[in-house]
Design a protein around this motif. Sequence first.
Motif, PDB file in Angstrom:
ATOM      1  N   ALA A  11       0.838  -1.210   0.000  1.00 52.43           N
ATOM      2  CA  ALA A  11       0.000   0.000   0.000  1.00 52.43           C
ATOM      3  C   ALA A  11       0.871   1.259   0.000  1.00 52.43           C
ATOM      4  O   ALA A  11       0.586   2.226  -0.706  1.00 52.43           O
ATOM      5  CB  ALA A  11      -0.928  -0.017   1.218  1.00 52.43           C
ATOM      6  N   ARG A  12       1.930   1.256   0.770  1.00 56.29           N
ATOM      7  CA  ARG A  12       2.820   2.427   0.810  1.00 56.29           C
ATOM      8  C   ARG A  12       3.464   2.650  -0.557  1.00 56.29           C
ATOM      9  O   ARG A  12       3.548   3.785  -1.027  1.00 56.29           O
ATOM     10  CB  ARG A  12       3.897   2.247   1.882  1.00 56.29           C
ATOM     11  N   SER A  15       1.007   4.208  -3.010  1.00 59.85           N
ATOM     12  CA  SER A  15       0.666   5.621  -2.777  1.00 59.85           C
ATOM     13  C   SER A  15       1.864   6.553  -2.894  1.00 59.85           C
ATOM     14  O   SER A  15       1.684   7.719  -3.255  1.00 59.85           O
ATOM     15  CB  SER A  15      -0.022   5.806  -1.422  1.00 59.85           C
ATOM     16  N   ASP A  16       3.087   6.080  -2.638  1.00 62.12           N
ATOM     17  CA  ASP A  16       4.221   7.011  -2.755  1.00 62.12           C
ATOM     18  C   ASP A  16       4.849   6.982  -4.148  1.00 62.12           C
ATOM     19  O   ASP A  16       5.808   7.687  -4.422  1.00 62.12           O
ATOM     20  CB  ASP A  16       5.282   6.792  -1.656  1.00 62.12           C
TER      21      ASP A  16
END
Lengths: 78, 190
Positions: A11-12, A15-16
């Motif tokens: 997920a990180r 999103s990044d």
Amino acid sequence: MSWIPTCSDVARSVSDGSYDEGPGGRRVMLRLHMAVCWFCRRYAAQVRWIDRAAKAVWGAPAPGDEAVKRRLIARLRS
Amino acid sequence: MGDQDRLRDLKARRPGSVEALVEEFASPLLAAARSWGLSEPDAEEAVQDTLTDFLVAIDRFEGRSTLKTFLFGVMFHKCSERRRKNKREQATEDMEAAFAGRFGSLGVWNSLPRGPEEEAVNGELKSWLEECARGLSDEQRAAFQLKAVEGVDTEDACKIIGVSATNLGVLLFRARNKFRECLEKKWKNR
């Protein structure tokens, strides 16, 4: 032992913006996780929707832009 | 028209060159100013100031960055100055804690992330996005606008905002997750 990403890692990275970057081995592991994890696929779909929705709201010229452009040209030429 | 041709025309004060500059860059700059929280009059003024500053200094412009990067960089600083009086300080720990709270001790989701990802963008969703954008810091909004909306490459986005690639990633992470958390709350409460 090679790196095994968790849902939090995937997920990180989605999103990044690093999901598609970095070493090839890392990208393969992220994609393997995504292939088997419906929750992460759902999250990634939400992030993509946010990007698309933002593009629709803030990426297109607004109806009043033509009038603004005319005013800008008039002021810049003076 | 490429940057080199445009600069040559502008430096030579060729007729139509200012119009062409406005035609190409005004709408994206206005959109950025709006997404960064400026009112319509302030957005127009910020764009005018940006283009004026550029034209006044055009003979000194060396073209080391693209025109788009340069103009967005000037715009970002002008918008930040305008918002500084009303800038809300966001606790950066908020997003990290909220994100971490979504996962259990093994890094697995606690529950299914929910949101409007299958909906078309209608008036209600548009106003949700605008409301949620108010929760972002200037740098988070800028990172999101440049990368997600304008598709600016990472190197240029870093130059515009004045951050490293790692920090840009952190800004994008916080921006996207703030949007997601905010939209999920509105989606659940509608």
